[in-house]
Design an enzyme around this catalytic site. Sequence first.
Site, PDB file in Angstrom:
ATOM      1  N   TYR A  14     -16.825  -4.562  31.478  1.00 26.56           N
ATOM      2  CA  TYR A  14     -15.484  -5.137  31.365  1.00 26.56           C
ATOM      3  C   TYR A  14     -15.345  -6.365  32.263  1.00 26.56           C
ATOM      4  O   TYR A  14     -14.908  -7.432  31.808  1.00 26.56           O
ATOM      5  CB  TYR A  14     -14.442  -4.085  31.751  1.00 26.56           C
ATOM      6  N   LYS A  46     -14.770 -10.405  31.236  1.00 26.19           N
ATOM      7  CA  LYS A  46     -13.642 -11.195  31.718  1.00 26.19           C
ATOM      8  C   LYS A  46     -14.119 -12.411  32.514  1.00 26.19           C
ATOM      9  O   LYS A  46     -13.517 -13.489  32.457  1.00 26.19           O
ATOM     10  CB  LYS A  46     -12.715 -10.332  32.566  1.00 26.19           C
TER      11      LYS A  46
END
Length: 286
Positions: free
Chosen positions: A148, A152
């Site tokens: 994750y 990002k």
Amino acid sequence: MANLKKRTVLITGCSDGGMGAALVKEFHAAGLHVYATARNPSKMASLATLGPDVELKTLDISSAESIAACLADVPKLDILVNNAGASYVMTVADMSLAEGKALFDLNVWGNVALSQAALPLLLKSSKGMIVNHTSTAAHAAIPYHAAYAASKAAMSMFTTIMREELEVSFGIKVIELKTGAVNTEIVKNARAKEGGLPETSIYAAAKEVIDPALRGEFLENGGISAEAWAKGVVGDVLSSSPPNVIWRGKGASQVRLASWFPMSWLSGPLKKLTGLDKVETIVRKP
């Protein structure tokens, strides 16, 4: 039908209970015509009563066909908010590469694909703008969140370079929205669905410590309300001089400060927060 005299915004990932839905309500309150999108429009029921200036549309940013079909029915666009995304929490040693790649396809390539497709509309606007929703996780090496956080961080770099390529030459403002902790039903539901550590993991001896962290229990009720977050974000975006980077959500200011220092500066606190310090003691070879 869009009111062509009003400024317009298209927001992805607007399912009820999430940050996208909160943004829809706040942009609508600010007087914009809003295109609220989600893969399943039935999950935007709370937005259906806001009136004609909020149009609900089907959009799956991982599908080129869905992107084309959605934008074909948008006559005018001033602001694109790439908000849709997902999370995946697991140790690097145990993560599914297929799930990790799928996460990147959504969190990175889906946003890039939609931005490319929306450019012809944004170029016609006198105040064209792209807002990419990343995360403070791009600056914080949170244990078990590698896929994750990496997605990002990748989108953060895309945003910086998009700004360089589009702002001066074409007048399109590109903003990165770095969000900290925000309480939403979608986040809570995602945490509840996270699977536990595999029994075959090299961390198996510490499974009782790791599983709560994989479920995000250390973050439970640790953020600000989605409504307060959205109000701040929309105020920043619609200001007379919007910043290149917006930091909103609990802990965002602290991470902003920490981003000026080596990432290891946060290592100790993050290990304690997620219980990794205890895991290291349990699994460390004698």
